[in-house]
Design a protein around this motif. Structure first.
Motif, PDB file in Angstrom:
ATOM      1  N   LEU A 265       0.825  -1.203   0.000  1.00 18.89           N
ATOM      2  CA  LEU A 265       0.000   0.000   0.000  1.00 18.89           C
ATOM      3  C   LEU A 265       0.860   1.256   0.000  1.00 18.89           C
ATOM      4  CD1 LEU A 265      -2.707  -0.985   2.649  1.00 18.89           C
ATOM      5  CD2 LEU A 265      -3.140  -0.589   0.220  1.00 18.89           C
ATOM      6  N   ARG A 266       0.290   2.323  -0.571  1.00 21.97           N
ATOM      7  CA  ARG A 266       0.925   3.639  -0.543  1.00 21.97           C
ATOM      8  C   ARG A 266      -0.082   4.665  -0.063  1.00 21.97           C
ATOM      9  NH1 ARG A 266       3.659   3.741  -6.599  1.00 21.97           N
ATOM     10  NH2 ARG A 266       5.076   1.943  -6.331  1.00 21.97           N
ATOM     11  N   PRO A 267       0.380   5.809   0.429  1.00 23.81           N
ATOM     12  CA  PRO A 267      -0.560   6.865   0.823  1.00 23.81           C
ATOM     13  C   PRO A 267      -1.488   7.236  -0.338  1.00 23.81           C
ATOM     14  CG  PRO A 267       1.614   7.366   1.656  1.00 23.81           C
ATOM     15  CD  PRO A 267       1.777   6.161   0.759  1.00 23.81           C
ATOM     16  N   ASP A 268      -2.742   7.507   0.009  1.00 23.29           N
ATOM     17  CA  ASP A 268      -3.818   7.887  -0.920  1.00 23.29           C
ATOM     18  C   ASP A 268      -4.444   6.710  -1.654  1.00 23.29           C
ATOM     19  OD1 ASP A 268      -3.532  10.611  -0.275  1.00 23.29           O
ATOM     20  OD2 ASP A 268      -1.930  10.839  -1.761  1.00 23.29           O
ATOM     21  N   ASP A 269      -3.934   5.490  -1.466  1.00 19.49           N
ATOM     22  CA  ASP A 269      -4.643   4.328  -2.004  1.00 19.49           C
ATOM     23  C   ASP A 269      -6.027   4.253  -1.369  1.00 19.49           C
ATOM     24  OD1 ASP A 269      -2.426   3.681  -3.478  1.00 19.49           O
ATOM     25  OD2 ASP A 269      -1.912   1.868  -2.342  1.00 19.49           O
ATOM     26  N   GLU A 270      -6.960   3.620  -2.069  1.00 24.67           N
ATOM     27  CA  GLU A 270      -8.314   3.438  -1.544  1.00 24.67           C
ATOM     28  C   GLU A 270      -8.606   1.954  -1.415  1.00 24.67           C
ATOM     29  OE1 GLU A 270     -12.252   5.714  -2.603  1.00 24.67           O
ATOM     30  OE2 GLU A 270     -12.092   3.972  -3.938  1.00 24.67           O
ATOM     31  N   VAL A 271      -9.143   1.548  -0.265  1.00 22.84           N
ATOM     32  CA  VAL A 271      -9.471   0.154   0.003  1.00 22.84           C
ATOM     33  C   VAL A 271     -10.986   0.040   0.183  1.00 22.84           C
ATOM     34  CG1 VAL A 271      -9.103  -1.841   1.504  1.00 22.84           C
ATOM     35  CG2 VAL A 271      -7.255  -0.168   1.174  1.00 22.84           C
ATOM     36  N   ARG A 272     -11.600  -0.834  -0.633  1.00 23.27           N
ATOM     37  CA  ARG A 272     -13.051  -1.073  -0.544  1.00 23.27           C
ATOM     38  C   ARG A 272     -13.287  -2.534  -0.174  1.00 23.27           C
ATOM     39  NH1 ARG A 272     -16.776   2.405  -2.835  1.00 23.27           N
ATOM     40  NH2 ARG A 272     -15.846   4.344  -3.622  1.00 23.27           N
ATOM     41  N   ILE A 273     -14.002  -2.735   0.911  1.00 21.08           N
ATOM     42  CA  ILE A 273     -14.317  -4.088   1.367  1.00 21.08           C
ATOM     43  C   ILE A 273     -15.832  -4.214   1.463  1.00 21.08           C
ATOM     44  CG2 ILE A 273     -14.023  -5.789   3.204  1.00 21.08           C
ATOM     45  CD1 ILE A 273     -11.534  -4.123   4.084  1.00 21.08           C
ATOM     46  N   GLU A 274     -16.375  -5.273   0.879  1.00 22.94           N
ATOM     47  CA  GLU A 274     -17.825  -5.480   0.907  1.00 22.94           C
ATOM     48  C   GLU A 274     -18.125  -6.897   1.396  1.00 22.94           C
ATOM     49  OE1 GLU A 274     -21.811  -4.946  -1.929  1.00 22.94           O
ATOM     50  OE2 GLU A 274     -19.808  -4.607  -2.744  1.00 22.94           O
ATOM     51  N   ILE A 275     -19.111  -7.018   2.268  1.00 19.01           N
ATOM     52  CA  ILE A 275     -19.564  -8.322   2.748  1.00 19.01           C
ATOM     53  C   ILE A 275     -21.082  -8.372   2.640  1.00 19.01           C
ATOM     54  CG2 ILE A 275     -19.689  -9.927   4.698  1.00 19.01           C
ATOM     55  CD1 ILE A 275     -17.109  -8.851   5.754  1.00 19.01           C
ATOM     56  N   ASP A 276     -21.577  -9.480   2.098  1.00 20.14           N
ATOM     57  CA  ASP A 276     -23.016  -9.700   1.984  1.00 20.14           C
ATOM     58  C   ASP A 276     -23.739  -9.362   3.278  1.00 20.14           C
ATOM     59  OD1 ASP A 276     -22.971 -10.601  -0.593  1.00 20.14           O
ATOM     60  OD2 ASP A 276     -23.128 -12.725  -0.110  1.00 20.14           O
ATOM     61  N   ARG A 277     -24.913  -8.759   3.155  1.00 24.59           N
ATOM     62  CA  ARG A 277     -25.833  -8.505   4.269  1.00 24.59           C
ATOM     63  C   ARG A 277     -25.316  -7.481   5.263  1.00 24.59           C
ATOM     64  NH1 ARG A 277     -26.609 -14.878   5.639  1.00 24.59           N
ATOM     65  NH2 ARG A 277     -26.552 -15.575   3.463  1.00 24.59           N
ATOM     66  N   ILE A 278     -24.110  -6.947   5.012  1.00 24.62           N
ATOM     67  CA  ILE A 278     -23.580  -5.926   5.919  1.00 24.62           C
ATOM     68  C   ILE A 278     -23.405  -4.600   5.187  1.00 24.62           C
ATOM     69  CG2 ILE A 278     -21.707  -5.283   7.484  1.00 24.62           C
ATOM     70  CD1 ILE A 278     -21.191  -8.268   7.925  1.00 24.62           C
ATOM     71  N   GLY A 279     -22.627  -4.584   4.107  1.00 26.45           N
ATOM     72  CA  GLY A 279     -22.433  -3.344   3.366  1.00 26.45           C
ATOM     73  C   GLY A 279     -21.028  -3.228   2.824  1.00 26.45           C
ATOM     74  N   GLU A 280     -20.564  -1.994   2.671  1.00 33.06           N
ATOM     75  CA  GLU A 280     -19.250  -1.717   2.102  1.00 33.06           C
ATOM     76  C   GLU A 280     -18.497  -0.737   2.992  1.00 33.06           C
ATOM     77  OE1 GLU A 280     -17.767  -0.949  -2.374  1.00 33.06           O
ATOM     78  OE2 GLU A 280     -18.823   0.773  -1.526  1.00 33.06           O
ATOM     79  N   LEU A 281     -17.268  -1.083   3.301  1.00 29.81           N
ATOM     80  CA  LEU A 281     -16.378  -0.233   4.107  1.00 29.81           C
ATOM     81  C   LEU A 281     -15.308   0.325   3.193  1.00 29.81           C
ATOM     82  CD1 LEU A 281     -15.267   0.802   6.843  1.00 29.81           C
ATOM     83  CD2 LEU A 281     -14.045  -1.386   7.056  1.00 29.81           C
ATOM     84  N   VAL A 282     -15.191   1.655   3.164  1.00 27.12           N
ATOM     85  CA  VAL A 282     -14.224   2.338   2.293  1.00 27.12           C
ATOM     86  C   VAL A 282     -13.295   3.196   3.139  1.00 27.12           C
ATOM     87  CG1 VAL A 282     -13.902   3.863   0.314  1.00 27.12           C
ATOM     88  CG2 VAL A 282     -15.952   2.401   0.449  1.00 27.12           C
ATOM     89  N   ASN A 283     -11.994   3.052   2.900  1.00 27.19           N
ATOM     90  CA  ASN A 283     -10.993   3.865   3.586  1.00 27.19           C
ATOM     91  C   ASN A 283      -9.867   4.232   2.628  1.00 27.19           C
ATOM     92  OD1 ASN A 283     -11.815   1.570   5.855  1.00 27.19           O
ATOM     93  ND2 ASN A 283     -11.737   3.632   6.707  1.00 27.19           N
ATOM     94  N   THR A 284      -9.318   5.411   2.799  1.00 27.15           N
ATOM     95  CA  THR A 284      -8.080   5.776   2.114  1.00 27.15           C
ATOM     96  C   THR A 284      -6.905   5.477   3.053  1.00 27.15           C
ATOM     97  OG1 THR A 284      -8.346   8.043   2.865  1.00 27.15           O
ATOM     98  CG2 THR A 284      -9.118   7.528   0.639  1.00 27.15           C
ATOM     99  N   VAL A 285      -5.700   5.612   2.529  1.00 26.29           N
ATOM    100  CA  VAL A 285      -4.497   5.217   3.265  1.00 26.29           C
ATOM    101  C   VAL A 285      -3.619   6.454   3.531  1.00 26.29           C
ATOM    102  CG1 VAL A 285      -2.377   3.826   3.159  1.00 26.29           C
ATOM    103  CG2 VAL A 285      -4.528   2.921   2.219  1.00 26.29           C
ATOM    104  N   VAL A 286      -3.098   6.533   4.758  1.00 27.37           N
ATOM    105  CA  VAL A 286      -2.116   7.570   5.102  1.00 27.37           C
ATOM    106  C   VAL A 286      -0.926   6.902   5.784  1.00 27.37           C
ATOM    107  CG1 VAL A 286      -3.798   9.431   5.350  1.00 27.37           C
ATOM    108  CG2 VAL A 286      -3.175   8.049   7.353  1.00 27.37           C
ATOM    109  N   GLU A 287       0.211   7.582   5.762  1.00 27.75           N
ATOM    110  CA  GLU A 287       1.375   7.092   6.488  1.00 27.75           C
ATOM    111  C   GLU A 287       1.363   7.649   7.899  1.00 27.75           C
ATOM    112  OE1 GLU A 287       5.583   6.501   4.703  1.00 27.75           O
ATOM    113  OE2 GLU A 287       5.667   8.438   5.760  1.00 27.75           O
ATOM    114  N   VAL A 288       1.644   6.804   8.867  1.00 25.73           N
ATOM    115  CA  VAL A 288       1.658   7.239  10.266  1.00 25.73           C
ATOM    116  C   VAL A 288       3.019   6.981  10.902  1.00 25.73           C
ATOM    117  CG1 VAL A 288      -0.806   6.857  10.542  1.00 25.73           C
ATOM    118  CG2 VAL A 288       0.772   5.006  11.095  1.00 25.73           C
TER     119      VAL A 288
END
Length: 288
Positions: A265-288
């Motif tokens: 992963l690199r900063p500003d990448d976008e991660v989308r995770i979806e699971i049936d019956r729950i929904g979709e979780l979306v996050n961007t990436v930052v360096e900490v």
């Protein structure tokens, strides 16, 4: 039902979504502004969260379902824990990264699962908030996982979790696992909590993940929680056994969606995770 936590000035509102409409439960019971409060009330009434919510829906005003896109962290867990090596591909990936691969085979085949501490509330972010990669790590990946929501030791719902991981740090030495797993913005949860009743069997859910950079898809994969070698009940039992777990907690159940070894992963990448019956979780990436 699915339960969302919507920001409202200095506080939040608890919204119940039955798939057709979204209802403002806080408008009916002002003190009911968190899913934990709903779970606590259901526990006292010896019922489940959906049955209690249905009594409130009758008089609750509706909200525009489009507003659910602004959902915050759906629950502020006292603790987040996680299970590892619960899928065969996860075991294979951790073998590949490690100088001691045999230990992961032993865990995958052992009676006792790997259960480890993951995050405090201050290290956990919600939908559309940035997740972190460590500045001292050279190989970082997201790990999409089904999250079990517990109240007072009982499974009351499920959510989506992203167990961010430094594979380079863990790969140096398995004893570095806490540093590879626990750091600022190391965990995301959301976008909602789906009740245990609405999910049904948690071992037959389709899970997908997509990682994009500058609008280009770099990774996409799909799996089923049916591929998990452990049951949710078994993982919860081991988490709670001889352990004073918090009243309000989340247990992540492991991943089987692992990007290729050459990917990080690199900063500003976008991660989308979806699971049936729950929904979709979306996050961007930052360096900490």
């Amino acid at each position: 039902m699915r339960y969302h936590r919507l920001p409202d000035g200095d506080g939040y509102r608890l919204i119940a979504d039955d798939g057709d409409a979204a209802y403002d439960l806080t408008a009916v019971k002002p003190r009911l502004d968190e899913f934990t409060e709903l779970a606590a009330a259901a526990n006292v009434a010896d019922t489940d969260v959906d049955e209690l919510a249905e009594t409130l829906v009758e008089t609750a005003p509706t909200v525009d379902r489009e507003a659910l896109a602004d959902s915050a962290l759906p629950i502020v867990p006292d603790e987040v824990w996680a299970a590892g090596v619960t899928y065969e591909i996860s075991e294979e990936a951790r073998e590949a990264e490690s100088g001691m691969p045999e230990m992961y085979v032993q865990v995958y085949e052992a009676e006792r699962p790997e259960i480890f501490f993951k995050a405090t509330p201050s290290r956990t972010v919600g939908p559309d908030e940035p997740v972190g990669i460590r500045a001292d790590s050279a190989w970082d990946v997201p790990e999409p996982e089904l999250g079990i929501v517990l109240y007072d030791g009982e499974i009351v719902g499920y959510t989506i979790g992203n167990d961010m991981s430094s594979r380079s740090i863990e790969g140096e030495n398995p004893l570095y696992l806490p540093q590879a797993k626990v750091y600022d913005k190391c965990c995301s949860i959301g976008p909602c909590i789906a009740s245990a009743e609405s999910v049904g069997d948690p071992h037959e859910l389709t899970m997908t993940m997509e990682i994009s950079r500058d609008g280009e898809t770099l990774y996409e994969g799909e799996t089923s929680t049916g591929e998990m070698d452990r049951s949710c009940e078994e993982l919860v039992e081991y988490w709670c056994d001889h352990n004073s777990v918090p009243q309000n907690g989340v247990l992540l159940t492991g991943t089987s969606l692992v990007p290729d070894d050459g990917f990080t992963l690199r900063p500003d990448d976008e991660v989308r995770i979806e699971i049936d019956r729950i929904g979709e979780l979306v996050n961007t990436v930052v360096e900490v």
